[in-house]
Write a protein that holds these residues in place. Sequence first.
Motif, mmCIF file in Angstrom:
data_model
loop_
_atom_site.group_PDB
_atom_site.id
_atom_site.type_symbol
_atom_site.label_atom_id
_atom_site.label_comp_id
_atom_site.label_asym_id
_atom_site.label_seq_id
_atom_site.Cartn_x
_atom_site.Cartn_y
_atom_site.Cartn_z
ATOM 1 N N GLN A 184 0.829 -1.212 0.000
ATOM 2 C CA GLN A 184 0.000 0.000 0.000
ATOM 3 C C GLN A 184 0.861 1.260 0.000
ATOM 4 O OE1 GLN A 184 -3.292 0.193 -0.395
ATOM 5 N NE2 GLN A 184 -3.257 2.400 -0.293
ATOM 6 N N ASP A 185 1.977 1.236 0.711
ATOM 7 C CA ASP A 185 2.886 2.388 0.721
ATOM 8 C C ASP A 185 3.498 2.603 -0.657
ATOM 9 O OD1 ASP A 185 2.382 2.888 3.366
ATOM 10 O OD2 ASP A 185 4.259 2.021 4.102
ATOM 11 N N TYR A 186 3.842 1.513 -1.351
ATOM 12 C CA TYR A 186 4.437 1.619 -2.680
ATOM 13 C C TYR A 186 3.400 2.065 -3.704
ATOM 14 C CZ TYR A 186 6.321 0.474 -7.183
ATOM 15 O OH TYR A 186 6.705 0.552 -8.494
ATOM 16 N N ASN A 187 2.211 1.460 -3.656
ATOM 17 C CA ASN A 187 1.156 1.787 -4.610
ATOM 18 C C ASN A 187 -0.120 2.159 -3.858
ATOM 19 O OD1 ASN A 187 -0.743 2.009 -6.614
ATOM 20 N ND2 ASN A 187 -0.526 -0.065 -7.386
ATOM 21 N N PRO A 188 -0.238 3.445 -3.458
ATOM 22 C CA PRO A 188 -1.452 3.860 -2.742
ATOM 23 C C PRO A 188 -2.682 3.931 -3.641
ATOM 24 C CG PRO A 188 -0.014 5.737 -3.124
ATOM 25 C CD PRO A 188 0.725 4.524 -3.605
ATOM 26 N N ASN A 189 -2.499 3.663 -4.941
ATOM 27 C CA ASN A 189 -3.596 3.748 -5.905
ATOM 28 C C ASN A 189 -3.967 2.376 -6.449
ATOM 29 O OD1 ASN A 189 -3.609 6.745 -5.927
ATOM 30 N ND2 ASN A 189 -1.545 6.413 -6.702
ATOM 31 N N GLN A 190 -4.013 1.388 -5.570
ATOM 32 C CA GLN A 190 -4.404 0.053 -6.003
ATOM 33 C C GLN A 190 -5.856 0.040 -6.458
ATOM 34 O OE1 GLN A 190 -3.276 -2.808 -3.004
ATOM 35 N NE2 GLN A 190 -1.196 -2.031 -2.949
ATOM 36 N N LYS A 203 -2.695 9.447 -5.601
ATOM 37 C CA LYS A 203 -1.881 9.907 -4.477
ATOM 38 C C LYS A 203 -0.428 9.528 -4.741
ATOM 39 C CE LYS A 203 -5.597 8.638 -1.372
ATOM 40 N NZ LYS A 203 -6.010 7.629 -0.415
ATOM 41 N N GLN A 204 0.490 10.395 -4.293
ATOM 42 C CA GLN A 204 1.917 10.069 -4.380
ATOM 43 C C GLN A 204 2.238 8.951 -3.408
ATOM 44 O OE1 GLN A 204 4.133 13.576 -3.357
ATOM 45 N NE2 GLN A 204 4.406 14.173 -5.477
ATOM 46 N N ASN A 205 3.236 8.138 -3.773
ATOM 47 C CA ASN A 205 3.711 7.165 -2.801
ATOM 48 C C ASN A 205 4.783 7.827 -1.936
ATOM 49 O OD1 ASN A 205 6.136 7.059 -4.280
ATOM 50 N ND2 ASN A 205 5.755 5.021 -5.089
ATOM 51 N N ARG A 206 5.363 7.082 -1.023
ATOM 52 C CA ARG A 206 6.336 7.668 -0.089
ATOM 53 C C ARG A 206 7.576 8.215 -0.791
ATOM 54 N NH1 ARG A 206 6.551 4.816 5.693
ATOM 55 N NH2 ARG A 206 4.359 5.101 6.168
ATOM 56 N N TYR A 243 4.063 8.761 -8.687
ATOM 57 C CA TYR A 243 2.668 8.388 -8.897
ATOM 58 C C TYR A 243 2.651 6.988 -9.499
ATOM 59 C CZ TYR A 243 1.510 13.153 -7.815
ATOM 60 O OH TYR A 243 1.368 14.348 -7.160
#
Length: 177
Positions: free
Chosen positions: A37-43, A66-69, A73
């Motif tokens: 989820q941190d890597y791809n917050p746009n699952q 959303k941007q990831n950490r 994008y």
Amino acid sequence: MSDDAKVQRRLGLVMWLLAWGLALALLTWYFLQKQAQDYNPNQQVQTLDVQTSGTQAPSTQTIVLKQNRQGHYVASGEINSKPVVFLLDTGASLVAIPEGLVDELDLVTGQQISLNTAAGTVTGYRTRVKNLSLGPFTLYDLDAVIMPADSNEILLGMNVLRQFELTQRGSKMTIRR
């Protein structure tokens, strides 16, 4: 100590080990999900319906990423109806697909070409993507390149991104067609 007591003690030890093993497995699963989820917050791509101002025209489809950490994008999508992960890359001219995904995505390797990447010049191959989907948007018959890469991340290049209006505010990007 009686035999019954020994059996109960062993059973208790086995149950204790199973409980710890289960706890470790659940914690591992949780942290792997969190890392993904941190890597791809746009699952699950967030879709908005925006009414065109002052008209009776149908609304425009809009997505918000959303941007990831790391400040990138990254979003889940599809190529040739197969699930993939895209990295939006305004520095890439074309959609760039790692060679390890060629068979999985049913791509045909075409003409060999030289690609100028951030890591230097590499040899790649032309290909065509039948369909590419990101949220509600689907594009058809796109040029792409197959490139040597260790990841399964597909670079979503400008041949796709130029077909949209991109707006970045803070840590979110709005994409409208």
